[in-house]
Design a protein around this motif. Structure first.
Motif, PDB file in Angstrom:
ATOM      1  N   GLU A  80      -6.002  -6.677  -0.769  1.00 33.19           N
ATOM      2  CA  GLU A  80      -7.423  -6.368  -0.862  1.00 33.19           C
ATOM      3  C   GLU A  80      -7.743  -5.238  -1.842  1.00 33.19           C
ATOM      4  O   GLU A  80      -8.864  -5.112  -2.300  1.00 33.19           O
ATOM      5  N   PHE A  81      -6.737  -4.389  -2.120  1.00 34.72           N
ATOM      6  CA  PHE A  81      -6.999  -3.221  -2.964  1.00 34.72           C
ATOM      7  C   PHE A  81      -6.172  -3.249  -4.256  1.00 34.72           C
ATOM      8  O   PHE A  81      -5.077  -3.820  -4.281  1.00 34.72           O
ATOM      9  N   ASP A  82      -6.722  -2.607  -5.299  1.00 34.15           N
ATOM     10  CA  ASP A  82      -5.985  -2.499  -6.565  1.00 34.15           C
ATOM     11  C   ASP A  82      -4.881  -1.456  -6.431  1.00 34.15           C
ATOM     12  O   ASP A  82      -3.797  -1.610  -6.992  1.00 34.15           O
ATOM     13  N   TYR A  83      -5.188  -0.369  -5.723  1.00 32.19           N
ATOM     14  CA  TYR A  83      -4.201   0.696  -5.531  1.00 32.19           C
ATOM     15  C   TYR A  83      -4.135   1.100  -4.066  1.00 32.19           C
ATOM     16  O   TYR A  83      -5.164   1.350  -3.441  1.00 32.19           O
ATOM     17  N   VAL A  84      -2.912   1.149  -3.548  1.00 31.04           N
ATOM     18  CA  VAL A  84      -2.671   1.685  -2.208  1.00 31.04           C
ATOM     19  C   VAL A  84      -1.856   2.964  -2.427  1.00 31.04           C
ATOM     20  O   VAL A  84      -0.724   2.900  -2.901  1.00 31.04           O
ATOM     21  N   ILE A  85      -2.458   4.120  -2.136  1.00 26.47           N
ATOM     22  CA  ILE A  85      -1.757   5.382  -2.391  1.00 26.47           C
ATOM     23  C   ILE A  85      -1.397   6.029  -1.055  1.00 26.47           C
ATOM     24  O   ILE A  85      -2.259   6.259  -0.208  1.00 26.47           O
ATOM     25  N   ILE A  86      -0.091   6.277  -0.890  1.00 32.01           N
ATOM     26  CA  ILE A  86       0.396   6.794   0.395  1.00 32.01           C
ATOM     27  C   ILE A  86       0.732   8.267   0.284  1.00 32.01           C
ATOM     28  O   ILE A  86       1.529   8.680  -0.568  1.00 32.01           O
ATOM     29  N   ASP A  87       0.122   9.066   1.155  1.00 33.32           N
ATOM     30  CA  ASP A  87       0.419  10.493   1.218  1.00 33.32           C
ATOM     31  C   ASP A  87       1.604  10.678   2.162  1.00 33.32           C
ATOM     32  O   ASP A  87       1.485  10.513   3.365  1.00 33.32           O
ATOM     33  N   CYS A  88       2.751  11.023   1.590  1.00 31.31           N
ATOM     34  CA  CYS A  88       4.004  11.117   2.341  1.00 31.31           C
ATOM     35  C   CYS A  88       4.098  12.484   3.039  1.00 31.31           C
ATOM     36  O   CYS A  88       3.679  13.493   2.478  1.00 31.31           O
ATOM     37  N   PRO A  89       4.636  12.539   4.251  1.00 33.22           N
ATOM     38  CA  PRO A  89       4.849  13.854   4.866  1.00 33.22           C
ATOM     39  C   PRO A  89       5.988  14.613   4.173  1.00 33.22           C
ATOM     40  O   PRO A  89       6.810  13.998   3.496  1.00 33.22           O
ATOM     41  N   ALA A  90       6.017  15.928   4.365  1.00 36.63           N
ATOM     42  CA  ALA A  90       7.139  16.714   3.833  1.00 36.63           C
ATOM     43  C   ALA A  90       8.401  16.329   4.610  1.00 36.63           C
ATOM     44  O   ALA A  90       8.322  15.771   5.701  1.00 36.63           O
ATOM     45  N   GLY A  91       9.547  16.643   4.029  1.00 39.44           N
ATOM     46  CA  GLY A  91      10.805  16.354   4.719  1.00 39.44           C
ATOM     47  C   GLY A  91      11.426  15.042   4.253  1.00 39.44           C
ATOM     48  O   GLY A  91      10.882  14.343   3.396  1.00 39.44           O
ATOM     49  N   ILE A  92      12.606  14.741   4.818  1.00 41.71           N
ATOM     50  CA  ILE A  92      13.336  13.548   4.373  1.00 41.71           C
ATOM     51  C   ILE A  92      13.695  12.673   5.568  1.00 41.71           C
ATOM     52  O   ILE A  92      14.555  11.810   5.477  1.00 41.71           O
TER      53      ILE A  92
END
Lengths: 264, 95
Positions: free
Chosen positions: A112-124
């Protein structure tokens, strides 16, 4: 079919959330349909940075848990046509979503979207693994400090191990005057160490603090240098070749003189 | 005072970024090596292949490690040699 971009850094506090908000708002200004996904479950932040904190009804765990439809959880940003937010849960922990659920969610959003931008949490840990599970591309944010660059290096290794090849780098909060005095690592120094492609450089700017206080992305501020930097990055994501901003605006006197003779 | 003048005229005053870069370089040598523990194993296997062309070595007693002190990191290898191969001379003179 859109693309999924994860914004990550390893270290906390380097500007992932601010970057995510500004790239989203910037891409929406170009007429794209964009959804921002806050993957930092338990510590939701993207909603306040965007000024949408009062409009949350459902969150990402309601969607993955089947308590609501995806469409119900998406918050439409009325200031930017085409920009949506999928907020994180505030009361659950990072195990509330699995990498497989995240993958399925990204697949659905891509339709549905051109861009899906994911805000990642800190850490691994788990939160990081969830956030990158459905991503096609990665952006690594760092600041010119030893700890942040070290963590960025670690993250780049983990991204490559997860087959997310060729992440691109944003260097945030650079202070041109300190770089000039040899008291801060330069863009070249950092690129030299991390050996990845540079997507953009954002100078330290009080306007970021001011606009975040108001819940308005700085990318729409025509006069600020950080806004310009984010607008440039947005165009590079779209595939345009935009030269790097000249950060070296000189000292006060030379700036003043240049303004007098109409150079800037 | 001199430092102040240097700053005013934009000369290399602190240069603390060089300290940052050097510390970062060292810490990354360790980080990158520890991120991929297979790396040392792969290196070991390939080293054995090369050395065995010239010498008989005790593969089981072979040790390879990254050693470091405050200023540098070194690859330290202990490779017990059981005997030399005659082919070495041919290689040396034959080319």
């Amino acid at each position: 079919m859109g693309e999924v971009i994860v914004v990550t850094s390893g270290k906390g506090g380097v500007g992932k959330t601010t970057t995510t908000a500004n790239l989203g708002a910037g891409l929406a200004t170009h007429g794209h349909r964009v959804v921002l996904v806050d993957a930092d479950i338990g510590l939701r932040n993207l909603d306040v940075v965007l000024g949408l904190e009062n409009r949350i009804v459902y969150d990402i765990t309601d969607v993955t848990g089947g308590h609501c439809r995806l469409r119900q959880a998406l918050i439409k940003d009325k200031r930017f046509e085409g920009l949506f937010l999928l907020p994180a849960a505030q009361t659950k922990d990072k195990t509330a979503v699995s990498p497989d659920q995240m993958k399925a969610l990204c697949e659905e959003l891509k339709q549905e979207f051109d861009y899906v931008i994911i805000d990642c949490p800190a850490g691994i840990e788990q939160g990081f693994r969830n956030a990158i599970a459905g991503a096609d591309k990665a952006i690594v944010v760092t600041t010119p400090e030893v700890a942040a660059v070290r963590d960025a290096d670690r993250i780049i290794g983990l991204l490559e191990a997860a087959e997310l090849r060729d992440p691109r780098l944003i260097i945030n909060r650079i202070r041109p005057r300190m770089v000039r005095h040899g008291d801060m690592m330069s863009i070249e120094d950092i690129i030299d160490i991390l050996a990845i492609d540079l997507l953009g450089v954002v100078p330290e700017d009080e306007m970021v603090v001011i606009s975040t206080n108001r819940g308005e992305p700085v990318v729409q501020d025509e006069r600020s240098r950080s806004g310009q930097a984010y607008r440039n990055i947005v165009r590079r994501i779209k595939g345009e070749a935009v030269p790097m901003m000249n950060l070296d605006e000189g000292g006060f006197v030379s700036r003043f003189l240049r303004r007098m003779i109409g150079l800037s | 005072m001199l430092e102040f003048l240097n700053r005013v005229f934009g000369r290399e005053a602190g240069g603390s970024k060089n300290v940052a870069k050097e510390r970062l370089r060292l810490v990354l040598v360790h980080d990158r090596a520890s991120v991929s523990p297979q790396l040392l194993q792969t290196l070991k296997t390939e080293l054995i292949k090369v050395i065995e062309k010239y010498m008989d070595i005790d593969e089981d007693a072979l040790e390879i490690n990254l050693d470091s002190n405050e200023t540098q990191v070194a690859l330290v290898a202990s490779i017990p040699v059981k005997g030399m191969k005659r082919v070495t001379r041919h290689l040396a003179s034959g080319i």
